[in-house]
Design a protein around this motif. Structure first.
Motif, short mmCIF file in Angstrom:
data_model
loop_
_atom_site.label_atom_id
_atom_site.label_comp_id
_atom_site.label_asym_id
_atom_site.label_seq_id
_atom_site.Cartn_x
_atom_site.Cartn_y
_atom_site.Cartn_z
N ARG A 110 0.82 -1.21 0.00
CA ARG A 110 0.00 0.00 0.00
C ARG A 110 0.86 1.27 0.00
N TYR A 111 0.34 2.28 -0.70
CA TYR A 111 0.91 3.63 -0.80
C TYR A 111 2.16 3.68 -1.70
N PHE A 112 2.55 2.55 -2.27
CA PHE A 112 3.65 2.57 -3.22
C PHE A 112 3.10 2.77 -4.63
N PRO A 117 2.08 2.17 -8.42
CA PRO A 117 1.66 0.94 -9.12
C PRO A 117 2.69 0.44 -10.13
N ASP A 118 3.65 1.26 -10.50
CA ASP A 118 4.68 0.79 -11.43
C ASP A 118 5.48 -0.34 -10.78
N VAL A 148 9.17 0.48 -9.65
CA VAL A 148 9.21 1.46 -8.55
C VAL A 148 8.68 0.81 -7.28
N ARG A 149 7.61 0.06 -7.42
CA ARG A 149 7.02 -0.59 -6.26
C ARG A 149 8.02 -1.55 -5.60
N ASP A 181 10.94 6.72 -6.05
CA ASP A 181 10.65 7.53 -7.23
C ASP A 181 11.91 8.28 -7.68
N LEU A 182 12.61 8.91 -6.74
CA LEU A 182 13.83 9.63 -7.12
C LEU A 182 14.86 8.68 -7.71
N SER A 186 14.35 5.79 -9.15
CA SER A 186 13.87 5.25 -10.43
C SER A 186 14.08 6.26 -11.56
N ARG A 187 14.06 7.51 -11.22
CA ARG A 187 14.31 8.55 -12.22
C ARG A 187 15.77 8.98 -12.20
N HIS A 188 16.60 8.27 -11.43
CA HIS A 188 18.04 8.53 -11.40
C HIS A 188 18.37 9.94 -10.95
N GLU A 226 20.99 7.80 -6.55
CA GLU A 226 21.31 6.40 -6.83
C GLU A 226 20.70 5.50 -5.76
#
Lengths: 479, 479, 479
Positions: B8-10, B12-13, B16-17, B438-439, B441-443, B446
């Motif tokens: 929960r709260y993560f 849906p990707d 990323v999840r 999220d950060l 995953s978007r690099h 790290e």
């Protein structure tokens, strides 16, 4: 190895990421248009090697200094010169080591992103800056700085800068600009007319600036009329030296015209040293009107940067002077404040006003509605604390629905950190690519529209807004 | 069956999840650091069984009561006692049924998330609360509350609370804290010095509070000088009882020092009962300066919670008293208001000020810039209405780019609802894990940085900010 | 071919998109409830064919005109009539061509989305509007407009409008509404009582409006008492004609009751033509209190739309009149301003107040906390510049955690552009479906809750808030 992921700042969603990357690839190698910034033109006039890494990257960057100071690193330990001449750290290696020890503070910040990009793409550093790597990285940068290809003009060319606008006081001789033009070097470096000091009637150096403006213009400023004529003369001089724009700071965007009698009397008080804080407020509001009037006449694009409480920390200001990271934003009101100026000049076909803000709440509430109506108005890119990945995304999502993208001014790097220029444009181009990829993925726009819009955002809008020449055919408006 | 999805709260990707989950798993079982909250220490001193489910979960929770009231459920029907003694619902089963009938109102709210977590993880309820399940769930909770493992100290241990700070008036005897320490129980419960009533010179109970402070300190408050000495004495007493912090509320964060003559005269008016609303404003601003001065001297961390219009609804206040869900936020200004305090004390190495806000617009505009400069300043976590999934995400995205994470104070649960504490920390840890995932995953950062930062956000920053002991080695700053 | 992707405005994540689509599909064909808008009732009373495409789609739409004007297209070139009768473009094909030439400006805007939807779903245009397609599309629309199935009543039925509320002055005869009811046509068209002009004591037409209200009510307005009685009479007349609501504009949401002596004197000044700007401010605040009192008594739902600086551009106002795209939002304060009204009437079971804002910062700071407490208050949907994909998403994320969805008022299309009504509802339903799909995908709510909530958001809440009849059984609250 690289610290820079190919797809950084794009969505993790594979389809969105692929689209963002393809949009970014269309503009990644376009020339850099730099219509607003604070690079010292003498650097390009003299074209001397840069000093050591600390003096290049740490000491002059108030974004860096402020973060380290906020976590307890004394300014003195970073080599920031004290106004009283008291000793500060002189060893650039010790300064660099302290910087490296605290580099983790920049996690998730634009300074972190820019510095990592600069270290890798400008200096070829392919490891993370931390305590252990500090001296190895220092050595590598130091070695590079000794090479001719790391001199300012060589970097300017390598950065693919199409035009670089500096920021210059009303009294400036623009001698460095003249030297650059006379040198035969092809780099385009333009001045920008920024008369803040000449307008700040309570500033301790105002009288000196007025004298300098008198000297440069040959118009003896003895009253408001001669003051205005001298400023007009200086604008003409800047324009002849290549300027296409002016720039103005103010605590608020208050604009209001004084009667001639009022402003004559006010200016006399200023010359007599008896002006009050209320006078300054009124005079600033009046002079913004005058500057707009002159822009209508001479075609220089007018920029306004309001809303910063400068030198918030007295101790830092008294000990180290301005621009040390202690300027703090204020809530800012545009709807009522700009009304006199926009009413008088905002419908003029030849007038262009670029507005910046440090108050994000005004983007959707005031600035996008104003820019989506007045022909003269364009919104400057996210400024200062908001020139960042999330800041730029919030800006685009907040303003586009009301103002579209064509009432925005493209990107400004707004930096005095010359070697960070490519990093800043790269971040902006990536963020705009991501924004458009998101819209296209949600079918808010179509993909071919995104392909035109990315060229507009990355190149055409800056060039068109600041009247820096012809835009690209691939541009959205002409597609 | 469970009402609590593992992820929960993560996002849906899936990628990323998975990263968010792995970050969360690193901190899910770390002890809970609770540096700011409103649990009644008598509860842990007495360690008696909790009363019925309605008295535990519904009646005292102003988040719950306000929502039901907003949709037409009378306060009386929820068993909220009237100040005039008029009859209200006494049957806890009827109250619980009404709560269950309206539980759908909490869809998408943090109260909904906390209550669901609390019902399942504390009481073992694995079905949704609604009209039909109401009595079944009531019975189940009631049965649990009778067991010894549901007494306060047992829950404190089960919740893995490392330290719990309470909030206590300047005149408090701290007798429950003494009893806890004397009992041999190992739970760490610390007081916090909150002198709001002793400073609110217009409050009907101010004189009483001044007399109590005189009694406790043995310093007869007869003028401003003795008042200050008595407060200093009380702070020393709190510190000796384990306090590491103070807390202050104010309508605005206005700070300004009065001259000694001014404040002497003002305080005399207060004692004489002739102080005005202007006096209260000036005195509050002055006392915040004094409290900062004392914090510099005694090392207690200073907290400031401004911007709530308390008791907005006269009818509710007159009938039911304060804290019934009728406090409404106000737009709040920090840049100018905090300047006197920050100028005088913000550069002091030993001073620490934690600022909260109910005005999200100030996060990026004022608070992150201030915290990213002044060494003394840290930003408290999202407060009250913003202690929520989206609220915490907005906070992190708004402040990190300017202030980093190391100028923030970690999480506070800020609750009087003792059994909701694990739920609140769990939501915060999940949201921070999602933010970092999220950060990464978007690099922007790290993955190894995210792994260090999640420990800082979930544990180290709260402990370090409030001076509650050594932080974990795995922490970001030391990684 | 279509310009409208089936999954537009949904997340690109395949799982979220599939869920959003399934939620949307549940409500896509529900009837449209239109409780607030500006459609001219004469259009439906007369049921005559619409004029040409430019007169239908371009000239009356201030969203369209403002954007073109902002990019340098003169109002005159768009056929906007000048008040001085000076010539403007009369050829609808030339106007349409200019519109098409600049249609790229609407990329990423709600106007772009609505227009594309309207062109395709109402008129069957399946290609993008641009310079080359302009005349082909013009011809196609023109041909459609000649057909009986494109007359207003036929479109009303095809649009599946369940109820359409218009906005009407206090002095309105409501003759078109009477004609519609007398005609035997089954379309439900209700008036809304909007007495702004009758309250604006400084408006040049105020005296005329007062005379008209006197005439219509048969109550000779000669003082404040008769004025109030006349307004009460008019409300009763509106209610008998089917009205369920009133609507009020104000620069600020200031509310405060004057004493009878004060308001008697003030009203006398107004009648004598000697009222001041301060009088107008005080009178507006007082009349909002009076309107709330009347709503408590007659059950009409009260709407308040504050915060627009009307006619910001004098040149446009003087040359073309109001509603030309030059209204600009202002920062707005609700917590203090609404307190008198909410204190007096906000706890009344029969009272309902729907509040709108042009200042997004107030959603989480002031409006959601107020709506999450006061039984009378519901939050109107995002208004004007914020009736957009991102605007509606920001609204939901900002208010739901504090107010839930059940203190919000569902969707209003708020439009005078009759053929855009289905497009506006479709965008809103898609955005709400996406919002709920995102929450459910992150397990903030469960899927069955989302399925109930989408019906509430798309249909029930508007109908319930405005007292327009029974809601659907599938609704969330009853699920």
């Amino acid at each position: 190895m690289t610290m820079l992921h190919r797809d950084r700042y794009f969505s993790p969603d594979p389809a969105v990421r692929a689209l963002a990357r393809s949009l970014y690839d269309r503009v990644a190698s376009l020339p850099l248009v730099c219509p607003h910034g604070h690079v010292d033109p003498r650097m390009l006039a003299l074209d001397e090697p840069f000093p050591d890494p600390a003096a290049l990257i740490v000491i002059p960057d108030h974004y860096v200094v402020r973060m380290l100071y906020s976590q307890g690193v004394p300014m003195e330990a970073l080599g920031i010169p004290r106004l009283d001449g008291a000793p500060v750290e002189r060893d650039p290696r010790k300064i660099w080591q302290r910087f490296a020890d605290h580099f983790y503070l920049f996690r998730g910040t634009p300074s972190g992103a820019w510095l990592t990009h600069e270290l890798e793409n400008v200096f070829g550093i392919r490891e993370r800056l931390d305590s252990r790597a500090a001296m190895r990285i220092y050595d590598a940068i130091e070695a590079q700085l000794a090479k001719p290809e790391f001199r300012p003009r060589a970097l300017f060319e390598r950065f693919n800068i199409e035009a670089l606008c500096t920021t210059d006081a009303a009294s400036d001789t623009l001698e460095p600009h003249r030297q650059i033009q006379a040198s035969g070097w092809k780099g385009v470096v333009r001045p920008t007319f920024r008369p803040d000091l000449a307008i700040d009637i309570l500033h301790p150096s105002w009288r000196q600036e007025i004298e300098r403006v008198s000297d440069r213009s040959g118009i003896d400023i003895r009253d408001y009329g001669s003051y205005i004529r001298a400023l007009e003369d200086r604008r003409a001089f800047f324009k002849s030296a290549g300027a296409t724009a002016t720039d103005h700071a103010a605590v608020t965007p208050y604009t209001a015209e004084l009667s001639r009698a009022e402003v004559d009397a006010l200016f006399a008080r200023a010359l007599a040293g008896t002006a009050t804080a209320d006078d300054l407020h009124a005079f600033t509001g009046h002079m913004l009107m005058e500057m707009a009037r002159m822009s209508v006449e001479d075609g220089l694009v007018m920029q306004l940067h309001p809303g910063s409480y400068r030198n918030h920390n007295d101790l830092i200001f008294e000990r180290f002077g301005p621009d040390r990271g202690a300027d703090i934003p204020l809530a800012t009101e545009y709807t009522r404040n700009l009304r006199p100026l926009l009413n008088k000049y905002g419908n003029e076909p030849g007038f262009r006003l670029v507005i910046f803000t440090l108050d994000e709440t005004t983007f959707s509430r005031e600035l996008a509605p104003l820019a989506g109506h007045y022909p003269a108005l364009r919104l400057g890119p996210p400024w200062w604390f908001f020139d960042s990945i999330e800041g730029m995304l919030r800006f685009r999502y907040a303003v586009t629905e009301t103002a579209g993208i064509y009432n925005t001014a493209g990107f400004n790097d707004d930096t005095r950190a010359f070697p960070s220029i490519p990093a800043r444009h790269d971040v902006a181009r990536r963020v705009d690519a991501q924004f458009l990829a998101d819209l296209a993925s949600r079918h808010v726009i179509e993909q071919d529209e995104a392909e035109a819009m990315i060229v507009d955002l990355a190149y055409n809008l800056a060039k068109d807004t600041y009247r820096l020449g012809e835009v690209r055919d691939a541009a959205g408006p002409t597609a």
